[in-house]
Design an enzyme around this catalytic site. Sequence first.
Site, short mmCIF file in Angstrom:
data_model
loop_
_atom_site.label_atom_id
_atom_site.label_comp_id
_atom_site.label_asym_id
_atom_site.label_seq_id
_atom_site.Cartn_x
_atom_site.Cartn_y
_atom_site.Cartn_z
N SER A 117 -34.80 121.36 57.81
CA SER A 117 -36.14 121.01 58.30
C SER A 117 -36.44 121.72 59.62
O SER A 117 -37.55 122.24 59.82
CB SER A 117 -36.22 119.49 58.54
OG SER A 117 -36.08 118.81 57.33
N GLY A 127 -40.34 122.72 48.95
CA GLY A 127 -41.47 121.83 49.17
C GLY A 127 -41.93 121.88 50.62
O GLY A 127 -43.13 121.81 50.91
N ARG A 140 -44.19 119.66 41.45
CA ARG A 140 -44.15 118.65 42.52
C ARG A 140 -45.56 118.34 43.03
O ARG A 140 -46.43 119.21 43.05
CB ARG A 140 -43.22 119.13 43.63
CG ARG A 140 -41.79 119.22 43.09
CD ARG A 140 -40.80 119.60 44.12
NE ARG A 140 -40.66 118.58 45.15
CZ ARG A 140 -39.94 118.76 46.25
NH1 ARG A 140 -39.32 119.91 46.46
NH2 ARG A 140 -39.83 117.80 47.15
N SER A 185 -43.96 110.43 54.59
CA SER A 185 -43.51 111.78 54.26
C SER A 185 -43.76 112.71 55.44
O SER A 185 -44.90 112.89 55.87
CB SER A 185 -44.28 112.29 53.04
OG SER A 185 -44.23 113.71 53.00
N GLN A 188 -43.46 115.83 55.34
CA GLN A 188 -44.15 117.03 54.88
C GLN A 188 -45.65 116.82 54.92
O GLN A 188 -46.41 117.69 55.35
CB GLN A 188 -43.68 117.41 53.48
CG GLN A 188 -42.20 117.81 53.48
CD GLN A 188 -41.69 118.26 52.14
OE1 GLN A 188 -42.40 118.23 51.14
NE2 GLN A 188 -40.44 118.69 52.10
N ASP A 199 -32.93 112.16 51.61
CA ASP A 199 -32.19 113.25 50.94
C ASP A 199 -30.72 112.92 50.73
O ASP A 199 -30.02 113.62 49.99
CB ASP A 199 -32.31 114.55 51.75
CG ASP A 199 -33.74 115.08 51.75
OD1 ASP A 199 -34.53 114.71 50.86
OD2 ASP A 199 -34.07 115.87 52.66
N LYS A 215 -38.66 114.63 44.07
CA LYS A 215 -37.91 115.63 44.83
C LYS A 215 -37.62 116.83 43.91
O LYS A 215 -38.26 117.00 42.89
CB LYS A 215 -36.63 115.00 45.39
CG LYS A 215 -36.91 113.91 46.42
CD LYS A 215 -37.57 114.47 47.66
CE LYS A 215 -37.94 113.41 48.65
NZ LYS A 215 -38.73 113.92 49.77
N ARG A 247 -34.67 112.31 41.00
CA ARG A 247 -33.30 111.96 41.41
C ARG A 247 -32.89 110.56 40.96
O ARG A 247 -31.69 110.27 40.93
CB ARG A 247 -33.13 112.15 42.92
CG ARG A 247 -33.11 113.62 43.30
CD ARG A 247 -32.93 113.86 44.79
NE ARG A 247 -32.82 115.30 45.05
CZ ARG A 247 -33.03 115.86 46.24
NH1 ARG A 247 -33.34 115.12 47.29
NH2 ARG A 247 -32.91 117.16 46.40
N ARG A 278 -28.93 119.12 45.82
CA ARG A 278 -28.24 117.91 46.31
C ARG A 278 -27.52 117.18 45.18
O ARG A 278 -26.53 116.47 45.39
CB ARG A 278 -29.21 117.00 47.05
CG ARG A 278 -29.86 117.72 48.23
CD ARG A 278 -30.32 116.82 49.33
NE ARG A 278 -31.22 117.54 50.22
CZ ARG A 278 -30.85 118.36 51.21
NH1 ARG A 278 -29.57 118.56 51.46
NH2 ARG A 278 -31.73 118.99 51.96
#
Length: 451
Positions: A20, A91, A119, A164, A166, A336, A363, A367, A409
């Site tokens: 990030s 993303g 996404r 979020s 983002q 994450d 994600k 997940r 991940r």
Amino acid sequence: MKFAGCSGLRGEVTVPGDKSISHRSVMFGSIAKGITEVHNYLQGADCLSTISCFQKMGIEIENRGDVVLVHGKGLRGLTPPAEVLDCGNSGTTTRLISGILSAQDFDVTLTGDASIQKRPMKRIMEPLSLMGASIESVNGNGCAPLRISGRRLHGISYPSKVASAQVKSAILLAGLYADGETSVTEPYLSRNHSEIMLNYFGADVRTEIEDAAGTCGSANTVELPGQPQPAGRATAVIRPAKELHGNLVEVPGDISSAAFFLCAGLMAPNSEILVKNVGINPTRAGILSVIRDMGGDITLLNEHAGSGEPTADILVRSSSLHGTVIEGAVIPTLIDELPVIAAMACFADGTTVIRDAAELKVKESDRIAVMTENLTAMGADVTAAEDGMIIRGGRPLHGAVIDSHLDHRIAMTFAVAGLCADGETEILGAECVNISYPQFYEDLKRLLILS
Ligand code: S3P
């Protein structure tokens, strides 16, 4: 790639730079005036996508490996790219760059790989459109490719449904260019690297956080080490900037990468692992409190502040773990890390409940579905829920063939689970670790106790 049950893991590891923070250093450095010198930039595919997008918009970026030099041209210095901008699997690149591009005086098309094209992008299209941007999904499905035509923007007060970073960062970046103040309120505070770095580069961002009782506290940034994670709604407010100024950025090690070693050291027998130079910003470090709640033996050493981001070495030892409940405000601080936490919960006594984590479904893969499918294949007792998972621990896992769904991940989680299971685990698509941690398997195998 294949893994077999091991007799333990011992030694020291230094994980690569935070994903990030790496993205932000190049993005903000590109729209700042002067040189931004970045140390420990993550050389994973996602962060290389960010470099390439800004190079295509006329920014000179020297990637020397250990140091990245960004020759920023100021808020109005980007030039129209000659081609579509490819954000790869990232993303963060897609969403944050959209905030910047919404305010330029040119048109751009953004795209990415098959995962990015599935996404959700409406979450940024809606607020950016409210600010006056022209941003549309080329296929009309709310996903990339996105066509963005820069416009003059105006500030808004936006209540985001999701916590979020983002979404928040895309709006704040657009707010740098807008007329008037822009604010974003999220249900819980998400990672605040944008706020910290934007202020460090000379912007004016402040954050107001409600505590559980709804009382508002105010803070310019909220990065103090040891500060508890506030439980209430958080509002970030940005004023338009005249210019940002390039700066030196020391990127700490990525706690999301460190998480694999922390969990491996706690789950595997005879283990002691020291993970060096890890970022422990409280908006990212929820895994540390979950490990403590589960009875894990974990110690922070050598705590210090890098460029505004708290950092420490983290020591873990094999532990007898017990189940816990993971919910609410802590979720965005470990979103994450939930795949590897779910794997660790299989080795804990009792039940672990993960809830309020529906974001896991959008994600790099779904997940919740992918963790449930793969842990079940290894013999775990896991039930998927709409917003999380219920894991009944204490059953030994056995090796299996694991489909990573090309999610980095997931691949790393099952490498660790495979080392703690009986028999052999094979990971399909294992090379996807390249997204965030190209040397992961080498680093993991170096810690194995050879029996
Ligand atoms: C990121 C924010 C998180 C996280 C992602 C990186 C960022 O996503 O899952 O890996 O750098 O801002 P959301 O903000 O969408 O939850």
